[in-house]
Scaffold this active site. Structure first.
Site, mmCIF file in Angstrom:
data_model
loop_
_atom_site.group_PDB
_atom_site.id
_atom_site.type_symbol
_atom_site.label_atom_id
_atom_site.label_comp_id
_atom_site.label_asym_id
_atom_site.label_seq_id
_atom_site.Cartn_x
_atom_site.Cartn_y
_atom_site.Cartn_z
ATOM 1 N N HIS A 8 33.022 -27.808 36.973
ATOM 2 C CA HIS A 8 33.923 -26.909 37.723
ATOM 3 C C HIS A 8 33.724 -27.162 39.207
ATOM 4 O O HIS A 8 32.925 -26.506 39.862
ATOM 5 C CB HIS A 8 33.635 -25.448 37.375
ATOM 6 C CG HIS A 8 33.967 -25.106 35.958
ATOM 7 N ND1 HIS A 8 35.172 -24.558 35.573
ATOM 8 C CD2 HIS A 8 33.263 -25.298 34.813
ATOM 9 C CE1 HIS A 8 35.191 -24.402 34.255
ATOM 10 N NE2 HIS A 8 34.036 -24.848 33.766
ATOM 11 N N GLN A 25 41.812 -20.061 33.815
ATOM 12 C CA GLN A 25 40.518 -19.353 33.682
ATOM 13 C C GLN A 25 40.668 -17.906 33.195
ATOM 14 O O GLN A 25 39.875 -17.426 32.398
ATOM 15 C CB GLN A 25 39.821 -19.361 35.047
ATOM 16 C CG GLN A 25 38.613 -18.465 35.191
ATOM 17 C CD GLN A 25 37.350 -19.034 34.591
ATOM 18 O OE1 GLN A 25 36.763 -19.952 35.149
ATOM 19 N NE2 GLN A 25 36.930 -18.503 33.452
ATOM 20 N N GLU A 53 33.615 -20.074 23.561
ATOM 21 C CA GLU A 53 32.400 -19.939 24.379
ATOM 22 C C GLU A 53 31.943 -18.490 24.288
ATOM 23 O O GLU A 53 32.119 -17.680 25.192
ATOM 24 C CB GLU A 53 32.666 -20.340 25.844
ATOM 25 C CG GLU A 53 31.372 -20.411 26.643
ATOM 26 C CD GLU A 53 31.583 -20.735 28.121
ATOM 27 O OE1 GLU A 53 32.746 -20.866 28.535
ATOM 28 O OE2 GLU A 53 30.586 -20.844 28.851
ATOM 29 N N ASP A 103 28.766 -28.716 33.499
ATOM 30 C CA ASP A 103 29.490 -27.445 33.606
ATOM 31 C C ASP A 103 29.394 -26.823 35.003
ATOM 32 O O ASP A 103 30.399 -26.677 35.674
ATOM 33 C CB ASP A 103 29.012 -26.446 32.535
ATOM 34 C CG ASP A 103 30.031 -25.351 32.254
ATOM 35 O OD1 ASP A 103 31.134 -25.413 32.800
ATOM 36 O OD2 ASP A 103 29.714 -24.436 31.465
#
Ligand code: FE2
Length: 426
Positions: free
Chosen positions: A59, A152, A213, A309
């Site tokens: 990200h 997101q 997740e 990540d």
């Protein structure tokens, strides 16, 4: 033969010793004791040389923002998303770009030369998308940067996310992302997987979704992702990132799921540093570690890559752009401690991640792009154990980072011998 550059005596990941000849941007020959002259000859004897590190899940729009406007107190995914929501209105094009470029410099020093970054598209300004598209161009000579359109706050949960996803893809974003477990209902999550895969099929793009997740064993969006991959003929172009719910799923259900995943050629991208710090936060003891079932996937022939990540952002307070940290943690959590498994963890942060990103011309062989990293280690297992200095990093035939070799031997006062943490058997 004459070459632009000759690297001599490097140890390849398979343990063999070889010279590597480079002309222009390309590797032209590899073999023991190459004949020929070169404009530059660099002695790398005794050091591991491999294709560069690759990160298939990052990200970059959030990186290096740790502490702005505050830190994540609970350490949960949901507080992280909330905190990112507080930060988003304050983002500026310049700040996002400057942090991303700084991270790219960190990456270069670690030999990390390809990154797939998700970029949040829920802000109607698409400011981060535009900033990262500029970064993508600016670093193109030394980093392959892929962008994923990432809603997101939820494709349906966030008012303009679907529209903005399409706008981002129109601007040139490379991959379709999603977050089905964050939609309002399981049904919406499932529907989002279908709609996003249809968008990818129509545009001929890959898919990489944040998928399941969560610690909820009932979160089964991976099932829908596999189904849509088959239905739409997307085999080999789809990755499920995280898949942490699989840690908690019923074993019988997983025994049905993994062969389906292998059949559809859907890849998995666990992110061990983040998964084991974010998952299990609602547990007492035993406390789940949350990482997906990596050895079981590998046994089914599913392609698995390790992702970074987060680095210094609302979700994670550490990180150093070092894919060897990621492999080190993944290896421990997955209990992949046999020599073959440890070597395979190195392969995952190089070749497997490159395959997931679909990188053309990647690898150490003649005809491939001359991008590589030289490490102060004797083999891939030692590289993971020591996470040592990157002595030389080359991108497309150009040396882009060079570090004087530190004296790895240390003298301890009062002791007769010197200590060297590199281990040379025999
Ligand atoms: Fe992520």
């Amino acid at each position: 033969m004459s070459f632009d550059c000759l690297l001599t005596g490097g140890i390849l990941p398979d343990g063999s010793t070889a010279d590597i000849a480079i002309t222009g941007e390309t590797i032209t020959a590899i073999g023991p004791k190459l004949d020929g002259t070169a404009r530059d000859t660099i002695d790398i004897s005794g050091n591991l040389v491999s294709a560069p590190f690759v990160d298939p899940h990052f990200h970059m729009d959030a990186t290096l923002s740790y502490g702005i406007p505050r830190i994540n107190k609970s350490g949960t995914l949901l507080e992280g998303i909330g905190l990112w929501g507080e930060l988003k209105p304050q983002l500026t094009h310049e700040a996002v770009k400057q942090r991303a470029l700084e991270y790219c410099d960190w990456a270069v020093t670690q030999g990390l030369l390809a990154i797939r970054t998700h970029v949040d598209v829920c802000d109607d300004r698409l400011l981060a998308v535009e900033a990262l598209l500029e970064v993508q161009k600016e670093v193109a000579d030394y980093i392959d940067l892929q962008l994923v359109a990432f809603p997101q706050d939820g494709l349906y949960r966030s008012p303009n996310a679907l529209q903005n996803t399409l706008r981002a893809l129109d601007l040139g974003v490379d991959v379709v992302g999603g977050i089905p477990h964050f939609e309002r209902t399981m049904a919406d999550g499932r529907r989002s997987v279908t709609e996003l895969c249809e968008i990818a099929a129509k545009r001929g793009l890959p898919v990489d979704m944040h998928c399941d997740e969560t610690d909820d064993p009932q979160s089964r969006h991976i099932e829908q992702l596999i189904f849509e991959t088959q239905r739409l003929g997307l085999q080999g172009r789809v990755a499920g990132s995280h898949l942490t719910s699989m840690h908690s799923m019923d074993n019988y259900y997983v025994s049905k799921l993994l062969p389906l995943m292998a059949e559809a050629d859907v890849s998995a991208i666990p992110n061990p540093l983040i998964n084991i710090t974010i998952q299990g936060r609602h547990d007492t003891y035993p406390k789940r570690r949350g990482m997906t079932r990596v050895p079981e996937m590998l046994a089914h022939g599913i392609r698995v890559g390790w992702g970074q990540d987060c680095v210094l952002d609302p979700w994670y307070p550490l990180g150093n752009a070092d894919m060897l940290d990621v492999a080190f943690m993944g290896l421990h959590v997955a209990q992949m401690t046999s020599p073959a498994d440890m070597t395979s963890c190195y392969d995952m942060v190089t070749n497997q991640n490159a395959a997931i990103m679909g990188l053309p011309d990647y690898g150490l062989s003649p005809g491939k792009k001359a991008s590589l990293v030289v490490l102060d280690a004797g083999n891939p297992i030692e590289a993971i154990r020591l996470r040592p200095e990157r002595l030389l990093v080359m991108a497309k035939g150009k040396v882009i980072a060079l570090r004087e070799r530190q004296d790895t031997e240390v003298t301890l006062p009062g002791r007769p011998s010197r200590v060297n943490r590199r281990h040379r058997a025999g």
